[in-house]
Motif scaffolding. Sequence first.
Motif, PDB file in Angstrom:
ATOM      1  N   GLU A   1     -11.604  -6.055   4.287  1.00 37.63           N
ATOM      2  CA  GLU A   1     -10.271  -6.267   3.538  1.00 37.63           C
ATOM      3  C   GLU A   1      -9.594  -7.314   4.121  1.00 37.63           C
ATOM      4  OE1 GLU A   1      -9.005  -2.742   1.610  1.00 37.63           O
ATOM      5  OE2 GLU A   1      -9.866  -1.623   3.072  1.00 37.63           O
TER       6      GLU A   1
ATOM      7  N   SER B   1       0.909   5.747   0.778  1.00 37.83           N
ATOM      8  CA  SER B   1       0.220   6.902   1.577  1.00 37.83           C
ATOM      9  C   SER B   1       0.819   8.063   1.129  1.00 37.83           C
ATOM     10  CB  SER B   1       0.180   6.517   3.178  1.00 37.83           C
ATOM     11  OG  SER B   1      -0.153   7.443   3.853  1.00 37.83           O
TER      12      SER B   1
ATOM     13  N   ASP C   1       0.843  -1.305  -0.006  1.00 40.45           N
ATOM     14  CA  ASP C   1      -0.096  -0.004   0.000  1.00 40.45           C
ATOM     15  C   ASP C   1       0.891   1.223   0.003  1.00 40.45           C
ATOM     16  OD1 ASP C   1      -2.191   1.481   0.124  1.00 40.45           O
ATOM     17  OD2 ASP C   1      -2.844   1.228   2.053  1.00 40.45           O
TER      18      ASP C   1
ATOM     19  N   ASN D   1       0.783   4.412   6.976  1.00 40.34           N
ATOM     20  CA  ASN D   1       0.469   5.551   7.670  1.00 40.34           C
ATOM     21  C   ASN D   1       0.865   5.998   8.787  1.00 40.34           C
ATOM     22  OD1 ASN D   1      -1.931   6.777   5.946  1.00 40.34           O
ATOM     23  ND2 ASN D   1      -3.166   4.639   6.755  1.00 40.34           N
TER      24      ASN D   1
ATOM     25  N   ASP E   1      -3.647  -3.346  -3.354  1.00 41.11           N
ATOM     26  CA  ASP E   1      -4.772  -2.647  -3.075  1.00 41.11           C
ATOM     27  C   ASP E   1      -5.379  -2.050  -4.373  1.00 41.11           C
ATOM     28  OD1 ASP E   1      -6.919  -1.403  -1.814  1.00 41.11           O
ATOM     29  OD2 ASP E   1      -5.641  -0.148  -0.817  1.00 41.11           O
TER      30      ASP E   1
ATOM     31  N   THR F   1      -3.697  -6.445   3.416  1.00 40.40           N
ATOM     32  CA  THR F   1      -3.825  -4.861   2.986  1.00 40.40           C
ATOM     33  C   THR F   1      -3.950  -4.032   4.182  1.00 40.40           C
ATOM     34  OG1 THR F   1      -5.090  -5.631   1.026  1.00 40.40           O
ATOM     35  CG2 THR F   1      -5.497  -3.416   1.869  1.00 40.40           C
ATOM     36  N   ARG F   2      -4.615  -4.683   5.340  1.00 39.34           N
ATOM     37  CA  ARG F   2      -4.908  -3.794   6.493  1.00 39.34           C
ATOM     38  C   ARG F   2      -3.543  -3.693   7.096  1.00 39.34           C
ATOM     39  NH1 ARG F   2      -7.529  -5.340  10.341  1.00 39.34           N
ATOM     40  NH2 ARG F   2      -8.422  -3.267  11.008  1.00 39.34           N
TER      41      ARG F   2
ATOM     42  N   HIS G   1      -1.704  -0.719   5.194  1.00 38.74           N
ATOM     43  CA  HIS G   1      -2.270   0.480   5.215  1.00 38.74           C
ATOM     44  C   HIS G   1      -1.717   1.232   6.322  1.00 38.74           C
ATOM     45  CE1 HIS G   1      -5.332   3.480   5.271  1.00 38.74           C
ATOM     46  NE2 HIS G   1      -5.326   3.305   3.980  1.00 38.74           N
ATOM     47  N   ARG G   2      -1.769   0.360   7.724  1.00 39.37           N
ATOM     48  CA  ARG G   2      -1.490   0.788   8.840  1.00 39.37           C
ATOM     49  C   ARG G   2       0.129   1.183   8.878  1.00 39.37           C
ATOM     50  NH1 ARG G   2      -2.977  -2.904  13.752  1.00 39.37           N
ATOM     51  NH2 ARG G   2      -2.211  -4.570  12.044  1.00 39.37           N
TER      52      ARG G   2
END
Length: 228
Positions: free
Chosen positions: A207, A46, A44, A219, A112, A211-212, A215-216
């Motif tokens: 999801e 950000s 992912d 970020n 993603d 991916t989760r 994503h974390r």
Amino acid sequence: MELVPLHGWNLSPKQAVALQRELRERLILRPPPGLKVERVAGADISMSRGEDTAYGGLVVLDAGTLEPVAKVSAAVKLLFPYVPGLLSFRELPVLSEAWARLNVRPDVLIFDGQGTAHPRRFGLACHGGLLFGVPSIGCAKSLLVGGHGPLGAERGSVAEITHAGEVVGMAVRTRDNVLPVYVSPGHMMDLPTAVELVLRVTSRYREPETTRHAHRLVNEVRRSARGQ
DNA sequence: GCGACAG
DNA sequence: ATCTTGTCGC
């Protein structure tokens, strides 16, 4: 991990489209014979509002426990604008940098975004799988092209995504009474295996855990890089 | 020409 | 993707 030299990233949208038409010929839309999935990874990126720096990350999970076994990230200046259909040219430069820092090879990488459910059948997951030389899957939160009929409300329900008369992916319900995700093969992958794997790494949320986690990670990296 | 349009 | 408060539902 090693990258497969494909091309540079200083391209115009026009050149990017031409490249997609060339590269799609190299796709293998079936998994390697006897594929054993012990490690699954998620990717992912950000970014902040007015910034031109993108943060990209990869998280590798143990396929059995879904616990992270490796995390890498990178920060790179964005070179390419967001153009629907050309997302890979915006995201892959950063993800390539992160991939180069990874020392554990995942058996599958889940992106993603779309795989073959793309106007030219060459979405982010196809491009990324080819570039990294790894079996890959596209798992998007919304459709780019195509459509599908109704699907059951229970986890595991599916409906084919068709576009221009072709089945290009599958809408997959990963949780009861929750919007489906859109799954399509990337590289070295087929649709049934992609759907099975996405369901395997999805538990309590809509999801995939891959991916989760990714994503974390990105970020957190962006937040801690802020101000430095 | 008109709308749609991953992240 | 990112910017944001409250709010509905298990």
